[in-house]
Design an enzyme around this catalytic site. Structure first.
Site, PDB file in Angstrom:
ATOM      1  N   THR A 117       0.953  -1.653   0.065  1.00  0.00           N
ATOM      2  CA  THR A 117      -0.343  -0.211  -0.189  1.00  0.00           C
ATOM      3  C   THR A 117       1.019   0.688   0.234  1.00  0.00           C
ATOM      4  OG1 THR A 117      -1.672   1.078   1.549  1.00  0.00           O
ATOM      5  CG2 THR A 117      -0.192   0.003   2.157  1.00  0.00           C
ATOM      6  N   TYR A 141      -2.016   0.136  10.372  1.00  0.00           N
ATOM      7  CA  TYR A 141      -2.468  -0.413   9.040  1.00  0.00           C
ATOM      8  C   TYR A 141      -1.343  -0.051   8.425  1.00  0.00           C
ATOM      9  CZ  TYR A 141      -3.795  -1.177   3.475  1.00  0.00           C
ATOM     10  OH  TYR A 141      -3.796  -2.145   2.554  1.00  0.00           O
TER      11      TYR A 141
END
Length: 328
Positions: A117, A141
């Site tokens: 990501t 995250y």
């Protein structure tokens, strides 16, 4: 040759399964169906329901089906949730991925593609951001994905396994043929939320933060069509099978749109003036993140086909209308 796709019953994973099957690849999907849907897995693939954190189980699946490559999507992905539940995110995204890596090493799988990501960058100092930029994630995250990248790097240095890490920017849209799309009812993806609001499935939508240092005060992101994204994975698989060395690459278009610009585009496409409310910033959200996609284009010969934001919204809107009538 068979490809094991973890999380293949989810949003991006189900598109990857279609891409592989359409190319004639045998596909095994491993998914615990906690957020994915069995009906989203094309019938040409084999669905195995189970926990990717069980290394022995993953090894048995790999050996039984003769997988030579793993494309690993399965993860938890909501930034604010990761701030509230960091240990849950480190378990799902880091600890369990370690089990998948260990199973790959134990069974001799040599090709591994990892779904990472842009959140690993945090708020970049220079944009568009390239892969050599500092990694300063601003949420658990992002950190959970970055740690996993490090584990994969170190495993490849010690064992006969090569990898491609693809750092996604904001994935959106749906299969142009209408076969699958983002199907999680309470998904937080901006474009999905906006088209749901346009369809009356939500009373209104919230815009989180209007005081960012961006042209209109709302967050800026690089939105990539999910079909273009999975084609980057196909290119990565071909690259590894041809003997390519391990690499990290951004997956985005190099063009950012603000939250307000996306909302305006959804209103234009749907011709609905739905309600938006303004709320404070969410924890963990960076002000602006836009990709430099030079590496993925040069090394993997990736050529995007769906860069137009209006087209991305049209495909998402078409899927949401179909989903309302039951895609099963």
């Amino acid at each position: 040759m068979t490809v094991l796709v973890t999380g293949g019953a989810g949003y991006i994973g189900s598109h990857m399964v279609l891409e592989l099957l359409d190319a004639g690849e045998p596909v095994i999907v491993l998914d615990n169906l906690s957020t994915g849907f069995a009906w989203a897995v094309d019938k040409r693939a084999t669905l195995v329901v189970g926990d990717m954190g069980d290394q022995d189980f993953v090894e048995r699946v790999i050996r039984h089906h003769g997988a030579d490559a793993i494309i690993h999507f399965a993860a938890r992905i909501v930034v604010p949730d990761s701030v509230a539940d960091p240990l849950g995110y480190y378990l799902a995204n880091t600890v369990k991925t370690r089990a998948v890596m260990a199973a790959a090493v134990a069974t001799g799988v040599k090709n591994f593609i990892f779904s990472s990501t842009a959140a690993v960058y945090g708020t970049p100092e220079v944009m568009p951001v390239n892969e050599d930029a500092a990694t300063r994630p601003e949420s658990p995250y992002g950190t959970s994905k970055l740690i996993t990248e490090w584990m994969l790097r170190d495993a490849a240095a010690a064992h006969d396994i090569r990898y491609v890490v693809l750092r996604y920017f904001n994935v959106a849209g749906a299969d142009p043929k209408g076969r699958t799309g983002q199907s999680t009812p309470n998904a937080t993806h901006l474009i999905k939320v906006a088209v749901q609001t346009a369809l009356g499935l939500r009373d209104k939508m919230d815009v989180f933060g209007t005081d960012y240092p961006t042209p209109d005060g709302t967050c800026v992101r690089d939105y990539i069509h999910v079909t273009d994204l999975v084609r980057a994975h196909s290119a990565a698989l071909a690259y590894l099978r041809a003997g390519g060395t391990s690499m990290v690459a951004n997956c985005g278009y190099g063009r950012g749109y603000s939250v307000q610009e996306v909302i305006d585009t959804v209103r234009e496409v749907t011709r609905v003036q739905f309600r938006t409310d303004y709320a404070p910033r969410r924890p963990g959200d960076a002000a602006a993140v836009v990709a430099d996609p030079s590496r993925v284009k040069a090394t993997l010969a990736w050529v995007p086909a769906h860069e137009n934001l209006g087209e991305i919204v049209e495909h998402a809107y078409a899927w949401e209308r179909r989903l309302a009538n039951g895609p099963k």
